[in-house]
Design an enzyme around this catalytic site. Structure first.
Site, PDB file in Angstrom:
ATOM      1  N   LYS A 116       0.824  -1.213   0.000  1.00  0.00           N
ATOM      2  CA  LYS A 116       0.000   0.000   0.000  1.00  0.00           C
ATOM      3  C   LYS A 116       0.852   1.254   0.000  1.00  0.00           C
ATOM      4  O   LYS A 116       0.448   2.274  -0.550  1.00  0.00           O
ATOM      5  CB  LYS A 116      -0.958   0.017   1.203  1.00  0.00           C
ATOM      6  CG  LYS A 116      -2.143  -0.902   1.022  1.00  0.00           C
ATOM      7  CD  LYS A 116      -3.287  -0.562   1.962  1.00  0.00           C
ATOM      8  CE  LYS A 116      -4.452  -1.497   1.750  1.00  0.00           C
ATOM      9  NZ  LYS A 116      -5.506  -1.342   2.785  1.00  0.00           N
ATOM     10  N   LYS A 200      -6.310 -12.756  -8.246  1.00  0.00           N
ATOM     11  CA  LYS A 200      -7.544 -12.865  -7.475  1.00  0.00           C
ATOM     12  C   LYS A 200      -8.575 -11.825  -7.963  1.00  0.00           C
ATOM     13  O   LYS A 200      -8.192 -10.724  -8.344  1.00  0.00           O
ATOM     14  CB  LYS A 200      -7.160 -12.581  -6.004  1.00  0.00           C
ATOM     15  CG  LYS A 200      -8.265 -12.717  -5.001  1.00  0.00           C
ATOM     16  CD  LYS A 200      -7.730 -12.428  -3.592  1.00  0.00           C
ATOM     17  CE  LYS A 200      -8.841 -11.894  -2.712  1.00  0.00           C
ATOM     18  NZ  LYS A 200      -8.417 -11.419  -1.416  1.00  0.00           N
ATOM     19  N   LYS A 203     -11.809  -5.853  -6.015  1.00  0.00           N
ATOM     20  CA  LYS A 203     -12.496  -4.611  -6.389  1.00  0.00           C
ATOM     21  C   LYS A 203     -11.505  -3.577  -6.909  1.00  0.00           C
ATOM     22  O   LYS A 203     -11.885  -2.640  -7.590  1.00  0.00           O
ATOM     23  CB  LYS A 203     -13.295  -4.062  -5.212  1.00  0.00           C
ATOM     24  CG  LYS A 203     -12.425  -3.643  -4.047  1.00  0.00           C
ATOM     25  CD  LYS A 203     -13.248  -3.110  -2.905  1.00  0.00           C
ATOM     26  CE  LYS A 203     -12.326  -2.824  -1.742  1.00  0.00           C
ATOM     27  NZ  LYS A 203     -12.957  -2.889  -0.452  1.00  0.00           N
TER      28      LYS A 203
END
Ligand code: TRP
Length: 335
Positions: A116, A200, A203
């Site tokens: 992140k 995977k 969103k």
């Protein structure tokens, strides 16, 4: 333990407008199966979402919407404690104390932090770094025995164990040591992006057609599946090297409750066009009751409010008990 039941705690961040098909099949669907056997607390992790800049009115709307999605997915508010993280101040309080039992090096090693901080290089705030300690507080406040999470959160649960063990080592048995609970590798937990079937379904997929959202209208779902990446073999079979087709078969099996083998024989000899149309219909069919329930709930704001108020009260009582014990142990003067 609460009463004679083991405790489960988990949560999702209200950081999007809709949960994904992957969330539903891989997480929520499993949570529903656990609700009678365990004492379950499911949280809306609104405090965690602040680690990335949010639009306030949107965060508020998304939090309520996620609560409605929890219930629409089958989580019964009578059987589970459904609550909003920021409604229980003990989470922030325990985080501070646990910060003092966590090493900088441990937090710097977290893969999610490293990822992140690359993705949000302009906002590497202290909250992003401290995120796993807040998560440890979430878990430890309720003396959770099991924490159902995806593999991406396993490292955070392991850190929560380390912090709990360290605290207990200094102060005696205060915290239950939690176990990560990775859902049995059912079909649902293996759903991949429609556009990159090696990754995977997420969103945050760079391609919006890669991910199916539970609140997508049926025609959108059908279109996304029609555009899904497959291969040039034109054979519906499940085998290595056919990631795209394998993924569609997995999705079809998961939403219909059929086995992958049955799905394969059902489509034997069919072209990808027919196959994709059938998968699209099946997924749209699975979303229909969810969306119906969701809309009814979103029209009953008073009901939703009663659910989160009741949840905050029940969660608050349990959390307060642990927090008071911790405060006593560390040497705070009781008020
Ligand atoms: N970090 C989790 C995620 O993004 C959400 C979460 C917050 C959570 N607190 C938790 C999950 C406690 C399990 C237990 O997916």
């Amino acid at each position: 333990m609460i009463g004679d039941k083991k405790v489960i705690l988990s949560g999702i961040q209200p950081s999007g407008d809709s949960i994904t098909l992957g969330n539903y099949l891989g997480a929520l669907n499993n949570w529903v199966k656990l609700q009678s056997e365990y004492r379950c607390l499911y949280m809306l992790a609104d405090m965690h979402t602040l680690t990335v800049r949010q639009e306030p009115s949107q965060l508020r709307a998304r939090t309520l919407s996620l609560l409605a999605q929890y219930i629409a997915a089958g989580l019964n508010p009578q059987e589970n404690i459904l609550f909003i993280q920021s409604h229980v101040p003990a989470h922030a309080e325990l985080t501070w104390i646990l910060n003092c039992y966590t090493q900088m090096g441990e937090l710097g090693r977290m893969t999610q932090f490293k990822d992140k901080s690359k993705r949000h290089a302009d906002n590497i705030n202290a909250g992003l770094y401290d995120y796993p300690v807040l998560m440890a507080a979430d878990i430890l406040l309720y003396q959770a025995d099991m924490v159902p999470v995806g593999t991406d959160q396993k490292q955070h649960v392991e850190l929560a164990r380390d912090i709990a063990q360290r605290f207990n080592g200094v102060h005696g048995d205060v915290f239950t040591i939690p176990e990560p609970y990775i859902a049995p590798p059912s079909a649902g937990s293996k759903i991949k992006s429609l556009q990159d079937p090696t990754a995977k379904m997420s969103k945050s997929d760079p391609n919006p057609n890669g991910c199916i959202f539970m609140l997508d209208p049926p025609e959108v779902v059908i279109k996304k599946i029609k555009r899904a990446v497959t291969d040039s073999e034109a054979e519906v079979a499940y085998r290595e090297g056919k990631d795209g087709v394998n993924n569609l078969l997995t999705i079809y099996a998961a939403v219909t409750g059929k086995s992958v083998e049955d799905a394969v024989s059902e489509f034997a000899g069919k072209g990808y066009g027919d196959f994709k149309a059938a998968v699209g219909e099946a997924v749209a069919e699975c979303l229909r009751p969810f969306q119906l329930n969701y809309r009814t709930l979103m029209n009953s704001k008073d009901y939703l409010e009663s659910v989160y108020k009741d949840g905050a009260e029940q969660a608050g009582r349990i959390a307060e008990r642990t927090l008071n014990k911790v405060k006593k142990k560390v040497g705070f003067v009781p008020r």
